[in-house]
Enzyme design. Structure first.
Site, PDB file in Angstrom:
ATOM      1  N   HIS A   1      48.037   6.935   6.342  1.00  0.00           N
ATOM      2  CA  HIS A   1      48.416   7.698   5.081  1.00  0.00           C
ATOM      3  C   HIS A   1      49.057   6.661   4.105  1.00  0.00           C
ATOM      4  O   HIS A   1      49.177   5.569   3.924  1.00  0.00           O
ATOM      5  CB  HIS A   1      49.081   8.431   5.055  1.00  0.00           C
TER       6      HIS A   1
ATOM      7  N   GLU B   1      50.803   8.764  17.010  1.00  0.00           N
ATOM      8  CA  GLU B   1      52.349  10.107  17.683  1.00  0.00           C
ATOM      9  C   GLU B   1      51.260  11.310  18.722  1.00  0.00           C
ATOM     10  O   GLU B   1      50.016  11.552  18.241  1.00  0.00           O
ATOM     11  CB  GLU B   1      51.492  11.527  15.846  1.00  0.00           C
TER      12      GLU B   1
ATOM     13  N   GLU C   1      52.709   6.160   4.732  1.00  0.00           N
ATOM     14  CA  GLU C   1      52.943   5.501   6.224  1.00  0.00           C
ATOM     15  C   GLU C   1      52.235   5.659   7.018  1.00  0.00           C
ATOM     16  O   GLU C   1      50.711   5.647   7.013  1.00  0.00           O
ATOM     17  CB  GLU C   1      53.616   7.210   6.232  1.00  0.00           C
TER      18      GLU C   1
ATOM     19  N   ASP D   1      51.139   6.074  10.741  1.00  0.00           N
ATOM     20  CA  ASP D   1      51.286   6.645  12.289  1.00  0.00           C
ATOM     21  C   ASP D   1      50.366   5.316  12.926  1.00  0.00           C
ATOM     22  O   ASP D   1      49.663   5.539  13.749  1.00  0.00           O
ATOM     23  CB  ASP D   1      51.283   7.801  11.794  1.00  0.00           C
TER      24      ASP D   1
END
Ligand SMILES: *[C@@H]1O[C@H](CO)[C@@H](O)[C@H](O)[C@H]1NC(C)=O
Length: 445
Positions: A240, A229, A224, A226
Site C-alpha cells: 500500500h 496477512e 505499508e 503487508d
C-alpha cells in the site's frame, strides 16, 4: 512569560513507573550471501495503544473504550497528565519469546483486564526501531498459522514509522519507540490513543462493538508493506502506498479516507493495496490445511523485493526442506504471474472491477522511495471489528456473487470471523513468528 512558554512546550506524555519495561529479545540474521549470515541482537516492544495509560499514580486516563474526562478534558491536558507504562509481556499480553521465535496469543486473561491481540515492533536498541531498507532485498521468516482459524489475522508487515517513535519531531512523544509510540499505516487508523505525542482524546467515539477501542478525530497515515496477512485458511501479500513522506497525522475524510465507498480513495493512502491472495488469484489448491503449502505445520516464507528501486515483489515458501514457488494467477485478463508489479496491479484491478488506487497514490515508483527511506517491522495478531476479516478469507463484498472475479477470497463462510465468536471460541489461538533473516536476494533460504 518566557518560563510559561517553555513550560507549555515541555508538555509531554510521561513514562510510568508501575511496571518495569523489559523488552522480549528477538534475535535475527543479516545475510550477505547464501550461507553467510550473521546474528543481530534484537528486541520487541508493545505498541503504546495496548499499554496502561494513567496519571502516574495509577488512576486510569483511559478505561475500556473511553477517556476519563477529569484527566483528559482536552488533548493537551491529557497528554500532560498521562503516562504510558511498562508492559508485562507474558502475563498481560500473552507474548513469549525464546530468543529467535515470538509467540502471540490471541486472548489473555490478566489480573486486571482481558487482552485481545497485540502489535509489536522490532527494535535495534532499547529506544530505536530497526529500519529496514527493502530495495533489492529479501525478508524471510518462519510462521506457524496452524492455530489461526477463520477471522484471525497473524500479520507481519512493514510501515514507514519514525525510527524514534516521533520523539525528535514531537515534543510530546517522550516515551518514544521504547514504549511503542508512532504507529501509522495505510488505513490511517484513528483508533490510536496518542498521535504526534498528543492524546487523540477530543471527540473520541467509543466503538459500539468493541469494549476496548474507539476513534479520535485524528488518524495516522503512512505507507505499508503487508508481507504477511494470514490465517490457516488464506493469505495475502499486499503493498500500500501513501502520498506522505513518512508518518503524517490526518484529519477528515480528505486526508484520512474512510471505510466506505469513494471515501476509501479520498485520503492520503491507498487503503485497498495491490494484493496477491493465492485463492483470490484463482488457485484454491495452494495454501491451506493439507494443501501445497500445508498450514497444519510451520513453514518458511520468503519475500523478495526485486529491483532497485523495486519493480516486483516475489514470494517463495520452504516447507519440509522443499522450496515451493508461489502459485500463478489463473484469472482471465491477468497474465499467469506469481509476482506483484505495476503491470499486475493494472490487470488485477481491471479484471476485478476495482479502483487502482495503488497506482493513483504512486505505485511502485512511490514504493521504491519508501523502501529507500526504510520501514519498521510490525508483528501482530488481530481480529476485525469492521468486516470480520472476510476481505482475507471469505466471500467479499458479501452482497456480490462469489462467481464474480475477485469476490471469492478464501474458503471461510461469510458468517465466520465475528469478534464475539472468535474471542470466545478461539481465545487460545496463537501465531508463532521466528527465524527472521534479511539480506541479499536468494541469501536467506
Ligand atoms: C524457539 O521456538 C521455535 C518455534 O517454536 C523453535 O523452532 C526453536 O527451535 C526454538 N528455539 C529455542 C532456542 O528454543
Amino acid at each position: 512569560m518566557l518560563a510559561a512558554a517553555l513550560f507549555t512546550f515541555a508538555c509531554s506524555v510521561g513514562v510510568g513507573t508501575k511496571t518495569p519495561e523489559n523488552h522480549p529479545k528477538l534475535n535475527w540474521q543479516n545475510c550477505a550471501s547464501k550461507g553467510s549470515c550473521s546474528q543481530v541482537s534484537g528486541e520487541v516492544t508493545m505498541d503504546s495503544n495496548w499499554r496502561w495509560t494513567h496519571d502516574g499514580n495509577g488512576k486510569n486516563c483511559y478505561d475500556g473504550n473511553t477517556w476519563i474526562s477529569s484527566l483528559c478534558p482536552d488533548d493537551k491536558t491529557c497528554s500532560d497528565k498521562c503516562v504510558l507504562d511498562g508492559a508485562e509481556y507474558q502475563a498481560t499480553y500473552g507474548i513469549q519469546s525464546n530468543g529467535t521465535a515470538l509467540t502471540l496469543k490471541f486472548v489473555t486473561h490478566g489480573s486486571y483486564s482481558t487482552n485481545i491481540g497485540s502489535r509489536l515492533y522490532l527494535l535495534k536498541d532499547k529506544s530505536t526501531y530497526y529500519v529496514f531498507k527493502l530495495n533489492n532485498k529479501e525478508f524471510t521468516f518462519s510462521v506457524d498459522v496452524s492455530k489461526l482459524p477463520c477471522g484471525l489475522n497473524g500479520a507481519l508487515y512493514f510501515v514507514e514509522m519514525d525510527a524514534d517513535g516521533g520523539k525528535a519531531k514531537y515534543a510530546g512523544a517522550k516515551p518514544g519507540a521504547e514504549y511503542g509510540l508512532g504507529y501509522c499505516d495505510a488505513q490511517c487508523p484513528s483508533d490510536l490513543k496518542f498521535i504526534n505525542g498528543e492524546a487523540n482524546s477530543e471527540g473520541w467515539k467509543p466503538q459500539s462493538g468493541d469494549k476496548n477501542a474507539g476513534n479520535g478525530k485524528y488518524g495516522s497515515c503512512c505507507s505499508e508493506m503487508d508481507v504477511w496477512e494470514s490465517n490457516s485458511q488464506a493469505t495475502a501479500l499486499t503493498p500500500h502506498v501513501c502520498k506522505t513522506t513518512g508518518q503524517q497525522r490526518c484529519s477528515g475524510k480528505s486526508e484520512c479516507g474512510g471505510q466506505d465507498g469513494q471515501d476509501r480513495f479520498a485520503g492520503l493512502c491507498d487503503e485497498d493495496g495491490c494484493d496477491f491472495n493465492n485463492w483470490r488469484m484463482g488457485d484454491k489448491t495452494f495454501f491451506g490445511p493439507g494443501l501445497i503449502v500445508d498450514t497444519k505445520s510451520p513453514f518458511v516464507v520468503v519475500t523478495q523485493f526485486y529491483g532497485s528501486p523495486v519493480t516486483e515483489i516475489r514470494r517463495k515458501y520452504v516447507q519440509n526442506g522443499k522450496v515451493i514457488e508461489n502459485s500463478k494467477s489463473n484469472i482471465p485478463g491477468i497474465d499467469a504471474t506469481a509476482a506483484i508489479s505495476d503491470h499486475f496491479c493494472e490487470q488485477q484491478k481491471k479484471a476485478f472491477g476495482d479502483t487502482n488506487d495503488f497506482k493513483n497514490k504512486g505505485g511502485f515508483a512511490k514504493l521504491g522511495q519508501v523502501f529507500d527511506r526504510g520501514m519498521v517491522l510490525v508483528l501482530s495478531l488481530w481480529d476485525d471489528h469492521q468486516v470480520a476479516m472476510l476481505w482475507l478469507d471469505s466471500t467479499y463484498p458479501t452482497n456480490k456473487d462469489k462467481s464474480q472475479p475477485g469476490v471469492d477470497r478464501g474458503p471461510c463462510p461469510t458468517s465466520s470471523g465475528k469478534p464475539d465468536d472468535v474471542e470466545s471460541a478461539s481465545a487460545d489461538a496463537t501465531v508463532v513468528y521466528g527465524n527472521i533473516k534479511f539480506g541479499a536476494l536468494d541469501s536467506t533460504y
